[in-house]
Enzyme design. Structure first.
Site, mmCIF file in Angstrom:
data_model
loop_
_atom_site.group_PDB
_atom_site.id
_atom_site.type_symbol
_atom_site.label_atom_id
_atom_site.label_comp_id
_atom_site.label_asym_id
_atom_site.label_seq_id
_atom_site.Cartn_x
_atom_site.Cartn_y
_atom_site.Cartn_z
ATOM 1 N N LYS A 171 0.694 -1.333 0.039
ATOM 2 C CA LYS A 171 0.092 -0.124 0.035
ATOM 3 C C LYS A 171 0.777 1.245 -0.047
ATOM 4 O O LYS A 171 1.388 1.702 0.984
ATOM 5 C CB LYS A 171 -1.056 0.049 1.298
ATOM 6 C CG LYS A 171 -2.169 1.018 1.153
ATOM 7 C CD LYS A 171 -2.580 1.499 2.300
ATOM 8 C CE LYS A 171 -1.908 2.463 3.108
ATOM 9 N NZ LYS A 171 -1.791 4.056 2.198
ATOM 10 N N GLU A 246 10.462 1.147 9.993
ATOM 11 C CA GLU A 246 11.598 2.133 9.674
ATOM 12 C C GLU A 246 10.511 3.400 10.000
ATOM 13 O O GLU A 246 9.977 3.665 9.066
ATOM 14 C CB GLU A 246 12.093 1.886 8.253
ATOM 15 C CG GLU A 246 13.368 2.799 8.050
ATOM 16 C CD GLU A 246 13.230 4.227 7.646
ATOM 17 O OE1 GLU A 246 12.864 4.929 8.496
ATOM 18 O OE2 GLU A 246 13.296 4.486 6.446
ATOM 19 N N CYS A 280 13.973 10.830 6.482
ATOM 20 C CA CYS A 280 14.090 10.496 7.785
ATOM 21 C C CYS A 280 15.719 10.481 8.122
ATOM 22 O O CYS A 280 15.810 10.741 9.443
ATOM 23 C CB CYS A 280 13.558 9.155 8.065
ATOM 24 S SG CYS A 280 11.892 9.037 7.927
ATOM 25 N N GLU A 381 10.544 15.834 15.023
ATOM 26 C CA GLU A 381 10.631 15.595 13.641
ATOM 27 C C GLU A 381 10.103 16.779 12.845
ATOM 28 O O GLU A 381 8.991 16.692 12.997
ATOM 29 C CB GLU A 381 10.460 14.020 13.094
ATOM 30 C CG GLU A 381 11.022 14.074 11.753
ATOM 31 C CD GLU A 381 10.734 12.689 11.130
ATOM 32 O OE1 GLU A 381 11.755 12.099 10.415
ATOM 33 O OE2 GLU A 381 9.900 11.959 11.540
#
Length: 515
Positions: A171, A246, A280, A381
């Site tokens: 997906k 991850e 990331c 983040e």
């Protein structure tokens, strides 16, 4: 038609259309029909059916498919790169020189790695038995990929899974599904049986959660944010299923007093701005020795000011837009709140208002200083083109012996929930070795930041997740280890049967007993 199930395109069953938007203009690239749970059922059924044939294919047969796939991607490299840039807004130089070539190389690597799925060699660990270890595919893998690197993340999910003999339902993010769909078609064209790779285009709460919790999905692989990763674990625990995550990152960029400042400044700007900071592993927290801090800040600001924002398909563009308006507002919010608690914006910190850029979700390259270690902009983040620089150390150059400044830098680097990537900049091999050992991160670069290679693993620790993408280490995620033991005696009654039958033959002393 934006579902790919059992080797064919089909429409989504939800009845809900979704516009894939070019973030540089706000215009629609394509309108997709979103999937629902029924589409997930069809895709998982197709993958389950294909598993029987594909899992029995020889390593050489799987390798041949992947070898052909690498050539097919290479033949369409230009059009795939253009499609990737249209749906993400990333500069064509990034798509054409990094994303697509990286995917081709990854495919070629797994074509070879598919033939190296060996277990431990047969041996006698018991005098009466021969043992061997088999590596076997797990089954149907349900994978969810993010929007920042749609093609590469799809490849990172698909390639190790099918090289090991699994089948997969992928997906992609609903706003960037187009290159993932083309990749799946090319897998079938390369010779994989229909159903080996299936793609479901749908939202996370509907299609994603249905895929994760599906009873016939044996493993879940997810790349995305840490909060969503926790939800994935919650859903998968009902299986239970194997999980590979991850997740987010907040990469430290440690510049010691002996570093090459010109190299570090270039590395910081490139590492912070790649993919508009939507990475990331992007450099987000620069810890710079106090004796070099002003020099570093001035040079980074100078380099950032020269970065050209523009249309993604223009080869002269250095930085494209953020993925959508909501992400633009998120990044702007971090910067505006930082101003509120006293941060100084050295360069950037604004949404461009020129006629060329106003239609897109652009944000200027931004450098921020004068913030404390516990500030939101240091700890959370951002996922945008924002670098925060903080000084460390006494201000005096290192003279050898004890190194409290380095210890301070490492402590600051580790002062985050995340642990995906980091870098250290120094000319001293001993300090570099100490830093790479002490920084808690899945990857630590020395005098560089960002490069990845197919032969080496990628993955994090702490809130950045667990498990590895790329490299042969990824097979640890996508295979089950089976112990097979053969009796060598050809006798009905074994010595260990004395635990049940008193007339069984006596046990021989263990070879090492009394040694």
């Amino acid at each position: 038609m934006h579902q790919y199930i059992a080797g064919q395109r089909s429409r989504g069953s939800s009845g809900n259309p979704y516009d894939v938007i070019d973030p540089s203009t706000g215009e629609t690239v394509e309108t997709v029909e979103l999937a629902d749970a029924d589409d997930v059922d069809r895709a998982v059924a197709a993958a389950s059916t294909a598993f029987g044939e594909w899992s029995r294919a020889t390593p050489g047969e799987r390798s041949a498919v992947l070898t052909k796939l690498a050539g097919l991607i290479e033949a369409e490299a230009e059009s795939i790169a253009e499609l990737e840039s249209k749906q993400t807004g990333k500069p064509i130089r990034l798509s054409g020189e990094f994303d697509v070539p990286g995917t081709i190389d990854n495919t070629a690597f797994f074509a070879g790695a598919a033939r190296e799925l060996a277990g431990k060699a047969a041996a006698e660990y018991s005098p009466d038995h021969t043992s061997m270890v088999r590596r076997e595919p797990i089954g149907v893998v349900g994978s969810i990929a993010p929007w920042n690197y749609p093609l590469q993340m799809a490849a990172w999910k698909v390639l190790p899974a099918i090289a090991a003999g699994n089948t997969i339902v992928l997906k992609p993010a609903e706003n960037t599904p187009l290159t993932s769909l083309r990749l799946a078609e090319l897998v079938t064209e390369a010779g994989a049986p229909a159903g080996v790779v299936n793609v479901i285009t749908g939202t996370g709460p509907v299609a994603g959660e249905a895929l994760i919790s599906h009873r016939d999905v044996a493993m879940v692989s997810f790349t995305g944010s840490s909060p969503v990763g926790r939800r994935v674990m919650e859903l998968a625990s009902g299986g239970p299923k194997r999980i590979h995550l991850e997740l987010g990152g907040k990469a430290p960029f440690v510049v010691l007093d002996d570093a090459d400042l010109e190299a570090a400044a270039h590395g910081a700007v490139a590492g912070a701005l790649i993919n508009t900071g939507q990475d990331c592993t992007a450099a987000t927290r620069a810890y710079v020795h106090r004796s070099r801090f002003s020099e570093f800040v001035d040079r980074v600001a100078e380099l950032m000011a020269a970065v050209r924002l523009g249309a993604p398909l223009d080869p002269a563009t250095d930085q494209g837009p953020l993925i959508h308006r909501a992400q633009q507002e998120r990044v702007a919010g971090f910067v505006d709140r930082a101003r509120g608690y006293g941060a100084r914006v050295v360069v950037g910190g604004e949404i461009p208002k020129t006629d060329e850029l106003i239609r897109g979700s652009y944000y200027a390259p931004t450098l921020i200083v004068d913030v404390p270690q516990d500030a939101e902009i240091v700890q959370r983040e951002i996922f945008g083109p924002v670098l925060v620089a903080l000084p460390f150390g006494s201000g005096a150059a290192h003279q050898g012996g004890n190194d409290p400044d380095l210890d301070e830098a490492i402590a600051l680097a580790n002062d985050t929930p995340f642990g995906l990537a980091a870098s250290v900049w120094t000319r001293d091999v001993h300090r570099a070795m100490h830093a790479t050992r002490a920084i808690r991160s899945g990857c630590v670069w020395v005098n560089d930041h960002i490069p990845i290679i197919s032969e080496m693993p990628h993955g994090g620790v702490k809130a950045s997740g667990f498990g590895k993408d790329m490299s042969s280490y990824s097979f640890e995620e996508y295979t089950a280890v089976k112990h097979v033991m053969y009796d060598l005696t050809a006798t009905a009654a074994k010595p260990w049967h004395r635990t049940v039958f008193r007339d069984a033959p006596p046990n021989e002393p263990h070879p090492l007993a009394g040694a």
